[in-house]
Design an enzyme around this catalytic site. Structure first.
Site, PDB file in Angstrom:
ATOM      1  N   ASP A 121       0.813  -1.211   0.000  1.00 17.05           N
ATOM      2  CA  ASP A 121       0.000   0.000   0.000  1.00 17.05           C
ATOM      3  C   ASP A 121       0.848   1.264   0.000  1.00 17.05           C
ATOM      4  OD1 ASP A 121      -2.414  -1.324   0.059  1.00 17.05           O
ATOM      5  OD2 ASP A 121      -2.471  -1.422   2.240  1.00 17.05           O
ATOM      6  N   MET A 342       0.273   6.412  12.756  1.00 15.04           N
ATOM      7  CA  MET A 342       1.356   5.616  12.191  1.00 15.04           C
ATOM      8  C   MET A 342       1.721   6.009  10.758  1.00 15.04           C
ATOM      9  SD  MET A 342       1.740   1.473  12.160  1.00 15.04           S
ATOM     10  CE  MET A 342       1.647   1.445  13.951  1.00 15.04           C
TER      11      MET A 342
END
EC number: 2.5.1.7
Length: 436
Positions: A121, A342
Site C-alpha cells: 500500500d 502511524m
C-alpha cells in the site's frame, strides 16, 4: 484494471463469516521455512497478497499442496537458496509487502536471507530498520544494494542477545522471533509487539519445539533450539474484516450477524465502534449489529471535549481500522477527530468522501475531523479509485450507503485483502457487480 459498480441505498440482512486473518497469514506462511517437516495450515484467506506469498514459497522450492478450501500442507525440505539471487525473485518479491517476512526464517535456518524493497500500500513510509537492527544484534551482517534496492543479511551463526526494539513493530517482532528461535542461547526482546497474530505465531512455534516465554506481553524470552518440527495451525478470523462488517451494517442501517469472530481477540475494536454510538452485541462468539434506524450518536469524553479515536500498538486500536471508522462517522450524530498516528498518507482518500458530500476537515496528514450527517442527508454516488486496501473498502462502504450508482476502479487493491468480497456482499443483499 477492474472495477465495481455499486447501487447504493439498499438495506442488507443476513450473516457473514469473516475470512482468515491476512496479517497473520503473512507471518505464519513464512514460518514454514523454519522446518524440513510438513506444516498444515487451515483458514488461509483466498486473497491476492496471500496467494502471491504462497506462489513465492513454491518458487523457493517449498512443496505446496492444496488440501481443500483454505487448507494447505507445506514442506520446506528442498529450499532453493539460489532463487533468492535471481531476477525472478527480485521482481516477484518486490510486489508484496509481506515478502519481508521471509528474511527472518531464512536467516535463522540457513544463515542468509535476501529481499528486494517490498511494495504494498502507498500509505506512507514503512521503514524496515527494526527488522534489520534486530538481525544485526543477533550477529548477522547487513548489506544493501542501493541500485537494485536489494537487502541482505548473512551469518555463520546467530547468537541470542538482549534487544530493546525502537518501535513495537508487529512484523519486525515476528521476523526477529523467527530468526531467534534457532539462534544459540537466550534472546530477550523488550518492547515487543503483542498483537493476537504475533501471539498466534509464537504459539505455533512452541508447538514446533521452540522455547518462548512471555507470549502476549511486550517482553519475550526465547531460548534457541537446534531444529523445529512440523505442526498444524488454524488462523484466527480477520479482525479488520470484522470491523469492516460492523461499519457496513451501521452505515446502511442493516441488521447483520458476523459469525465466529473470536471475540476475546478483538481488543479495542468493539469499544471503538461503541464510542461512535453503534450497538455491538455479543451472542456467544458472534456479533449482532442491529439496524440503527434512529442513527447513532458519538460519545464525548467525560469532560465534554470532542471524542478522539486514535490508533496505538496492541492492546490499542489497530491502525488498519481507522479508515473504516472515519467513514462510519460520516453518518453519526456529533463530531469526532480521527488521529492516524502511524501512516502519514492514509487519510488522503477523504477528498473522495468530500466529493460524495461528507463533512470532513483534513487537519494535517495524520488527523481529520468528521462532522456527522445523522442521516439527515445521504452521500451522493460518484466514480472513484481505490488507493489502498483499507481505503478501498471504506469507499465501498460509503458507496453502498450512498444514493445512486457508484463506480470504484483499481479494485485489485481491495482484492489484495478481502476474499470474494463482491460475492459475499451480494449474499447479504448488496447490489454490486464486478467489471473486468
Amino acid at each position: 484494471m477492474g472495477s465495481f459498480t455499486i447501487e447504493g441505498g439498499h438495506s442488507l440482512s443476513g450473516s457473514i463469516t469473516p475470512q482468515g486473518a491476512k496479517n497473520e497469514a503473512l507471518q505464519i506462511l513464512c514460518a514454514v521455512l523454519l522446518t524440513a517437516e510438513p506444516v498444515e495450515i487451515s483458514n488461509i484467506p483466498d486473497i491476492v497478497d496471500v496467494n502471491k506469498l504462497i506462489a513465492l514459497l513454491g518458487s523457493l522450492g517449498v512443496k505446496v499442496e492444496n488440501l481443500g478450501p483454505g487448507q494447505y500442507r507445506f514442506q520446506a525440505d528442498q529450499v532453493d537458496l539460489d532463487y533468492l539471487q535471481s531476477d525472478d525473485f527480485k521482481r516477484d518479491g518486490r510486489g508484496l509487502r509481506g515478502s519481508i517476512m521471509l528474511v527472518g526464517p531464512l536467516l535463522g535456518r540457513f544463515g542468509r536471507g535476501y529481499i528486494p524493497k517490498p511494495g504494498g500500500d502507498k500509505i506512507g513510509r514503512r521503514r524496515l530498520d527494526t527488522h534489520f537492527e534486530g538481525f544485526i544484534k543477533l550477529g548477522a551482517r547487513f548489506r544493501y544494494n542501493r541500485e537494485e534496492y536489494f537487502y541482505g543479511v548473512e551469518a555463520e551463526k546467530l547468537t541470542g542477545t538482549y534487544m530493546l526494539l525502537d518501535e513495537a513493530s508487529v512484523t519486525g517482532t515476528a521476523n526477529i522471533v523467527m530468526a531467534a528461535v534457532l539462534a544459540e542461547g537466550e534472546t530477550t526482546i523488550y518492547n515487543a509487539a503483542c498483537e493476537p497474530y504475533l501471539q498466534q505465531l509464537c504459539k505455533m512455534l512452541v508447538r514446533m519445539g521452540a522455547k518462548i516465554e512471555g507470549i502476549g506481553s511486550n517482553l519475550l524470552k526465547i531460548q534457541g533450539v537446534s531444529s523445529l518440527n512440523g505442526t498444524t495451525h488454524r488462523m484466527l478470523p480477520d479482525m479488520i474484516e470484522i470491523g469492516s462488517w460492523i461499519g457496513l451494517a451501521a452505515m446502511t442501517r442493516s441488521e447483520l450477524r458476523i459469525k465466529d469472530v473470536s471475540w476475546n481477540d478483538l481488543g479495542q475494536i468493539p469499544n471503538a465502534f461503541q464510542r461512535l454510538g453503534i450497538q455491538v452485541n455479543r451472542e456467544n462468539d458472534d456479533i449482532l449489529i442491529p439496524a440503527h434506524t434512529d442513527g447513532y450518536a458519538i460519545q464525548n469524553f467525560i469532560d465534554g471535549s470532542i471524542m478522539t479515536i486514535a490508533d496505538a500498538p496492541w492492546p490499542g486500536l489497530t491502525p488498519d481500522l481507522l479508515s473504516i471508522i472515519l467513514v462510519v462517522a460520516i453518518q453519526s450524530r456529533g463530531e469526532v477527530v480521527i488521529h492516524q498516528k502511524m501512516f502519514e498518507s492514509r487519510l488522503f482518500f477523504v477528498d473522495k468522501l468530500i466529493d460524495m458530500g461528507a463533512k470532513i476537515i483534513l487537519c494535517d496528514p495524520h488527523r481529520a475531523t468528521v462532522i456527522g450527517h445523522d442521516f439527515q442527508s445521504q452521500l451522493k454516488a460518484t466514480n472513484m479509485t481505490s488507493p489502498d486496501i483499507r481505503a478501498g473498502v471504506s469507499l465501498l462502504i460509503a458507496a453502498l450507503s450512498a444514493k445512486g450508482t457508484s463506480t470504484i476502479h483499481n479494485i485489485e487493491q481491495i482484492d489484495r485483502g478481502y476474499e470474494r468480497i463482491d460475492e459475499r456482499l451480494r449474499n447479504i443483499g448488496a447490489m454490486i457487480t464486478r467489471n473486468a
